[in-house]
Enzyme design. Sequence first.
Site, PDB file in Angstrom:
ATOM      1  N   ASP A  40       0.816  -1.203   0.000  1.00 21.72           N
ATOM      2  CA  ASP A  40       0.000   0.000   0.000  1.00 21.72           C
ATOM      3  C   ASP A  40       0.858   1.265   0.000  1.00 21.72           C
ATOM      4  O   ASP A  40       1.921   1.317   0.607  1.00 21.72           O
ATOM      5  CB  ASP A  40      -0.895  -0.005   1.250  1.00 21.72           C
ATOM      6  CG  ASP A  40      -1.840   1.166   1.308  1.00 21.72           C
ATOM      7  OD1 ASP A  40      -2.668   1.288   0.390  1.00 21.72           O
ATOM      8  OD2 ASP A  40      -1.752   1.966   2.251  1.00 21.72           O
ATOM      9  N   GLU A  92       1.052  -0.523  -5.118  1.00 20.60           N
ATOM     10  CA  GLU A  92       0.076   0.535  -5.357  1.00 20.60           C
ATOM     11  C   GLU A  92       0.876   1.838  -5.373  1.00 20.60           C
ATOM     12  O   GLU A  92       1.169   2.411  -4.325  1.00 20.60           O
ATOM     13  CB  GLU A  92      -0.991   0.558  -4.266  1.00 20.60           C
ATOM     14  CG  GLU A  92      -2.138   1.502  -4.576  1.00 20.60           C
ATOM     15  CD  GLU A  92      -2.313   2.618  -3.559  1.00 20.60           C
ATOM     16  OE1 GLU A  92      -2.984   3.601  -3.897  1.00 20.60           O
ATOM     17  OE2 GLU A  92      -1.770   2.527  -2.447  1.00 20.60           O
TER      18      GLU A  92
END
Length: 636
Positions: free
Chosen positions: A315, A368
């Site tokens: 993330d 990401e």
Amino acid sequence: MATVIAHSLFSEFDINLFKSGKHFRLYEKFGSHPLKLDGELGTYFAVWAPGAKQVSVVGDFNHWQDGEHQLQVRWDGSGIWEGFIPKLSKGSLYKYKIHSNHNNIITEKADPYARYCEHPPNTASVIWEDDYTWKDKSWLKKRKKHNALNAPFSVYEVHLASWKKKIEEDRSLTYVELADELVSYVKEMGFTHVELMPIMEYPYNPSWGYQITGYFAPTARFGNPEEFKFLVDELHQNDIGIILDWVPSHFPEDRHGLGYFDGTHLYEHPDPKKGYHPDWKSLIFNYNRNEVRAFLISNALFWLEQFHIDGLRVDAVASIIYLDYSRDEGEWEPNKFGENKNLEAISFLEELNKEIYASFPDVQSIAEESTAFPGVSKPVFMGGLGFGMKWMMGWMHDTLQYFSKEPIYRKYHHNDISFSLTYVFTENFMLPLSHDEVVYGKRSILGRMPGDEWQRFANLRLLYAYMFMHPGAKLLFQGCEFGQSEEWDYQNSLDWHLLEYAPHKGIMELIKNLNKLYRKEPALYEKQFVQEGFEWIDYDDAENSVLSFIRKGDKAEDKLIIVCNLTPTAHHNYKIGVPKAGKLREIFNSDHKKFYGTGDYKNATITTTDEPWHSQKYSADLKLPPLALVAFNYIV
């Protein structure tokens, strides 16, 4: 003071690796470990607290009394406190009471390496012993094939708390219930993988799991660690891979968490310009500290080894690698080269990925990352960050923006829908329609589509079909696969009742068929990350808002002709160029009646003509349904 017996699981070699940041199995040493010492059962504890002058284990076994069970600090300067407490076993609750050398601060912390935690809002760690027997040997043997870059990779993103609820009991499904309901659903829909939003223990539900306090513990909200392993096992036995969202970017300031652990900035960077995240009001790991790097890399490998996880989606990578991420001038300092790159963090990510692929060459690490940082999915030895894939945020943004426009205006924005093909092969891209696109007033994906009801659903079918025909892996968030009408609400179940209505049922049938086609046609996956797998027929017909292209597999005969009609105007004799003579067969049409389309524009077998067109030697005349995508292959 109660008995704490001197004992250590650390060798001198372990300590040297830990200090140098090269020990990547720290979970075997740190934390609480039930064992037998000199014939007596008990639990060994080890915690890193170099700023402490006293560390005690407090828990339900000593009435949470400070000083009852004091650990001993190692003599070697490692800052590790450890000891064996007899008679303690699986299920006991505990924390560490830490008296700091810094301003006489006293903290009471959950174990950073705890394998299990109390159900939130309670915050204690739980002594846990693993006795799960895996049954996924067959999957692990063939996982390399399923996780390969030249294999179909269609991911269903899930937030476990809100996927489906027991309405009458006002609760989410347990890991065991999900092993039945979620697994059977994903298998029926044809997805190759599921991706779970973070399941590591977290205190605050509205964070959706992205602010973690128990990095080594599956959240107790849905069951215990063995039950989570059972869910993973069931997915594998049904040939479904599992990816976990992993958050090495930041952690919350909760009093029982990692922040200010021993009264000092132990895990977080001491400089707030590098150690505090202004957007999320959270703390940022100190990537320059060897022991912190070892903690994080050990954590990544822990999930891959202990829970047989098939991939990690990392993330907020942009927030890790840029010093000025979400900061104004004066709120950050350049690196030694005068640049905005966080060199220590970049080095950490490179080392992370090298270790992941060295230990588990058949998994995937997925970034990401929302910027144009070069080489995110290139190997480290080639100057990249070493991830296997990267989310294609540009495709997501441009595509959703394009589809939100009324079709009459699309000819003026034709480049927006084709632009992604100019850079799609610069990385190994995954096309994400994730949870981030259906919250905070953005509306659901269906809610962005213009027009009357029929056009909205036709646009959605076209969007999904274009996504599956576009090069790259695929990711779709829960609810999108049946056209959830409302924004995602983490507190409530998906609107499963919508499947009583034909338009929503049609979207679900479309996704099933797209997943089936994606798996079946080598042209859609064998070269999904390389230029040789794609060729434009025509990207320039802005007036009609039509795109046409070829997808190619390894074999010369594996070719698909794809045509997208991005307006409600149907075409009965639309000429396109094709690469060779022969007969074309329609293998997919998003306007099919079973998808809630018109069903009026099905192409019969088409014989090509010798008339050159679109720089191709041959051509074919097609029926193009309104707001639809059609795909053809050659009849061999």
